[in-house]
Design a protein around this motif. Structure first.
Motif, PDB file in Angstrom:
ATOM      1  N   GLU A 113       4.429  37.023 -18.218  1.00 18.68           N
ATOM      2  CA  GLU A 113       3.713  37.939 -19.107  1.00 18.68           C
ATOM      3  C   GLU A 113       4.227  39.361 -18.938  1.00 18.68           C
ATOM      4  O   GLU A 113       4.410  40.085 -19.907  1.00 18.68           O
ATOM      5  N   ARG A 114       4.470  39.749 -17.698  1.00 18.37           N
ATOM      6  CA  ARG A 114       4.998  41.098 -17.431  1.00 18.37           C
ATOM      7  C   ARG A 114       6.394  41.256 -18.045  1.00 18.37           C
ATOM      8  O   ARG A 114       6.699  42.284 -18.646  1.00 18.37           O
ATOM      9  N   ILE A 115       7.232  40.242 -17.865  1.00 20.34           N
ATOM     10  CA  ILE A 115       8.581  40.296 -18.428  1.00 20.34           C
ATOM     11  C   ILE A 115       8.512  40.400 -19.947  1.00 20.34           C
ATOM     12  O   ILE A 115       9.211  41.203 -20.560  1.00 20.34           O
ATOM     13  N   GLU A 116       7.652  39.597 -20.563  1.00 22.22           N
ATOM     14  CA  GLU A 116       7.541  39.615 -22.029  1.00 22.22           C
ATOM     15  C   GLU A 116       7.018  40.962 -22.531  1.00 22.22           C
ATOM     16  O   GLU A 116       7.465  41.455 -23.560  1.00 22.22           O
ATOM     17  N   ARG A 117       6.073  41.569 -21.797  1.00 22.28           N
ATOM     18  CA  ARG A 117       5.581  42.884 -22.198  1.00 22.28           C
ATOM     19  C   ARG A 117       6.695  43.927 -22.173  1.00 22.28           C
ATOM     20  O   ARG A 117       6.808  44.754 -23.070  1.00 22.28           O
ATOM     21  N   ARG A 118       7.512  43.863 -21.131  1.00 23.54           N
ATOM     22  CA  ARG A 118       8.612  44.823 -21.020  1.00 23.54           C
ATOM     23  C   ARG A 118       9.705  44.519 -22.039  1.00 23.54           C
ATOM     24  O   ARG A 118      10.299  45.434 -22.599  1.00 23.54           O
ATOM     25  N   LYS A 163      18.752  45.424 -16.133  1.00 23.55           N
ATOM     26  CA  LYS A 163      18.422  46.604 -15.335  1.00 23.55           C
ATOM     27  C   LYS A 163      17.006  47.080 -15.649  1.00 23.55           C
ATOM     28  O   LYS A 163      16.229  47.392 -14.738  1.00 23.55           O
ATOM     29  N   THR A 164      16.662  47.112 -16.914  1.00 23.29           N
ATOM     30  CA  THR A 164      15.338  47.549 -17.333  1.00 23.29           C
ATOM     31  C   THR A 164      14.256  46.623 -16.794  1.00 23.29           C
ATOM     32  O   THR A 164      13.246  47.089 -16.249  1.00 23.29           O
ATOM     33  N   ILE A 165      14.449  45.315 -16.926  1.00 21.69           N
ATOM     34  CA  ILE A 165      13.461  44.340 -16.448  1.00 21.69           C
ATOM     35  C   ILE A 165      13.340  44.420 -14.928  1.00 21.69           C
ATOM     36  O   ILE A 165      12.237  44.396 -14.372  1.00 21.69           O
ATOM     37  N   ARG A 166      14.465  44.520 -14.239  1.00 23.03           N
ATOM     38  CA  ARG A 166      14.455  44.593 -12.774  1.00 23.03           C
ATOM     39  C   ARG A 166      13.665  45.814 -12.306  1.00 23.03           C
ATOM     40  O   ARG A 166      12.824  45.721 -11.406  1.00 23.03           O
ATOM     41  N   TYR A 168      11.394  47.444 -13.906  1.00 20.22           N
ATOM     42  CA  TYR A 168       9.989  47.260 -14.274  1.00 20.22           C
ATOM     43  C   TYR A 168       9.278  46.347 -13.273  1.00 20.22           C
ATOM     44  O   TYR A 168       8.182  46.624 -12.831  1.00 20.22           O
ATOM     45  N   LEU A 169       9.923  45.246 -12.899  1.00 19.74           N
ATOM     46  CA  LEU A 169       9.309  44.315 -11.966  1.00 19.74           C
ATOM     47  C   LEU A 169       9.228  44.868 -10.550  1.00 19.74           C
ATOM     48  O   LEU A 169       8.326  44.499  -9.788  1.00 19.74           O
ATOM     49  N   LEU A 170      10.134  45.758 -10.180  1.00 13.63           N
ATOM     50  CA  LEU A 170      10.083  46.359  -8.844  1.00 13.63           C
ATOM     51  C   LEU A 170       8.822  47.209  -8.648  1.00 13.63           C
ATOM     52  O   LEU A 170       8.352  47.369  -7.530  1.00 13.63           O
ATOM     53  N   LYS A 171       8.272  47.731  -9.732  1.00 12.08           N
ATOM     54  CA  LYS A 171       7.036  48.505  -9.643  1.00 12.08           C
ATOM     55  C   LYS A 171       5.880  47.643  -9.126  1.00 12.08           C
ATOM     56  O   LYS A 171       4.948  48.142  -8.514  1.00 12.08           O
ATOM     57  N   TYR A 172       5.953  46.343  -9.387  1.00  8.35           N
ATOM     58  CA  TYR A 172       4.854  45.442  -9.043  1.00  8.35           C
ATOM     59  C   TYR A 172       5.136  44.604  -7.809  1.00  8.35           C
ATOM     60  O   TYR A 172       4.365  43.747  -7.447  1.00  8.35           O
ATOM     61  N   ALA A 173       6.276  44.825  -7.168  1.00  5.42           N
ATOM     62  CA  ALA A 173       6.644  44.029  -5.988  1.00  5.42           C
ATOM     63  C   ALA A 173       5.868  44.462  -4.767  1.00  5.42           C
ATOM     64  O   ALA A 173       5.329  45.487  -4.655  1.00  5.42           O
TER      65      ALA A 173
END
Length: 173
Positions: A113-118, A163-166, A168-173
């Motif tokens: 869901e996070r990936i799809e939002r981004r 790069k953008t997805i990575r 974005y996901l690092l914010k939630y790691a």
């Protein structure tokens, strides 16, 4: 001889033999049938010249590659399952990770869901390239052919999306 006819004839004559080969490598897994189908599907979609002489080597090389991919994906899934179930320090892709409880690990659905939002915020051309690569498993050259765009252009868009997805996901790691 037409590639499709050659592949079709080879499939009819050697499907059982290839299925036995793949099944023996997968210890009788139900994925063997899928892998055999994917071998011939890849051959049918290739634009490279195929001859009767090169067909057996091409078929078995493709099968071995798909078997390797199968075990690679399975290994990754097993590592993550172990990581989630145990809730302890484990090695996952050479990184030390610690989990205090199962609840602290995002579910696959939440991550998707996070990936799809981004992804929704990316330009359409980057989003399309990323989805074809990640979800459909296509290579940059295949994407470039399908979208009728330059190889470097597709490669750049994929890099930008990754790069953008990575980030974005690092914010939630």
């Amino acid at each position: 001889m037409n590639n499709h006819l050659l592949i079709s004839d080879y499939y009819k004559a050697h499907r059982g033999e290839l299925l036995a080969f793949v099944s023996s490598r997968l210890q009788g897994s139900s994925a063997a049938e899928d892998i055999v189908q994917n071998v011939f599907l890849r051959l049918l979609t290739t634009d490279k010249m195929i001859s009767e002489v090169t067909m057996p080597a091409l078929v078995y090389t493709t099968a071995r590659n798909l078997i390797t991919d199968y075990y690679r994906r399975r290994s990754c899934h097993e590592e993550l399952e172990h990581y989630i179930k145990r809730g302890e320090k484990v090695e996952v892709r050479s990184e030390r990770l610690e989990v205090s409880s199962v609840e602290s690990v995002y579910s696959a659905r939440e991550i998707m869901e996070r990936i799809e939002r981004r992804l929704a915020r990316l330009p359409e051309n980057c989003r399309e390239v990323y989805r074809l690569h990640i979800y459909d498993g296509m290579k940059v050259s295949e994407i470039s052919q399908q979208l009728d765009q330059g190889y470097k252009s597709v490669e750049h868009r994929l890099g930008l999306a990754r790069k953008t997805i990575r980030q974005y996901l690092l914010k939630y790691a």
